[in-house]
Design an enzyme around this catalytic site. Structure first.
Site, PDB file in Angstrom:
ATOM      1  N   GLU A 154       0.832  -1.216   0.000  1.00  0.00           N
ATOM      2  CA  GLU A 154       0.000   0.000   0.000  1.00  0.00           C
ATOM      3  C   GLU A 154       0.860   1.257   0.000  1.00  0.00           C
ATOM      4  O   GLU A 154       0.529   2.239  -0.651  1.00  0.00           O
ATOM      5  CB  GLU A 154      -0.970   0.019   1.174  1.00  0.00           C
ATOM      6  N   SER A 155       1.977   1.216   0.689  1.00  0.00           N
ATOM      7  CA  SER A 155       2.881   2.369   0.703  1.00  0.00           C
ATOM      8  C   SER A 155       3.418   2.670  -0.684  1.00  0.00           C
ATOM      9  O   SER A 155       3.424   3.826  -1.125  1.00  0.00           O
ATOM     10  CB  SER A 155       4.051   2.112   1.665  1.00  0.00           C
TER      11      SER A 155
END
Length: 140
Positions: free
Chosen positions: A63-64
């Site tokens: 997700e980062s």
């Protein structure tokens, strides 16, 4: 192109200070016209109790990287990005070394974007395949 690349990577890494990305030691290492690549060390800090990389750490990495890629490839001065759905299929365990997450855009809509993030080990073997949907909302 190399100067531009270094500037993008520097911004990604600097904005990670005092965040989960810094805690997980995520380092953005390469960017291209349609991808962003980061690496994360696999240490006991990100292990589950039996000594292998925790799936949650992989999802946080995915997700980062996908969210950072959204900022790079969208007009971040006009929009802010939020992840709205993520899924992950973990297919291989890792005990040590580094994992690499490469986010590639699958769909770039006006509002939603779909990213494929492949997490691989140092031997370039697939560890996890993730899908992230982001939404770009206008800054007001």
């Amino acid at each position: 192109m190399n100067d531009y690349k270094e500037k993008i990577l520097k911004i990604c890494n600097e904005t990670s200070k005092n965040t989960l990305m810094e805690t997980l030691q995520i380092d953005y290492v390469d960017v291209g016209e349609d991808f962003l690549l980061a690496k994360m060390p696999v240490t006991p800090k990100v292990h589950q109790p039996d000594g292998v990389l925790h799936g949650g750490a992989m999802v946080a990495l995915a997700e980062s990287v996908g969210s950072a890629a959204s900022y790079i490839f969208l007009d971040a001065s006009s929009y802010f990005v939020r992840g709205i759905e993520i899924s992950a299929n973990h297919v291989k365990s890792v005990k040590e070394g580094f994992v690499f997450a490469k986010a590639v855009i699958v769909h770039k809509g006006r509002t939603t974007q779909l990213w494929e993030i492949k997490i691989t080990n140092e031997a370039d073997e697939l560890v996890s395949l993730c899908k992230l949907t982001t939404i770009a909302l206008p800054r007001t």
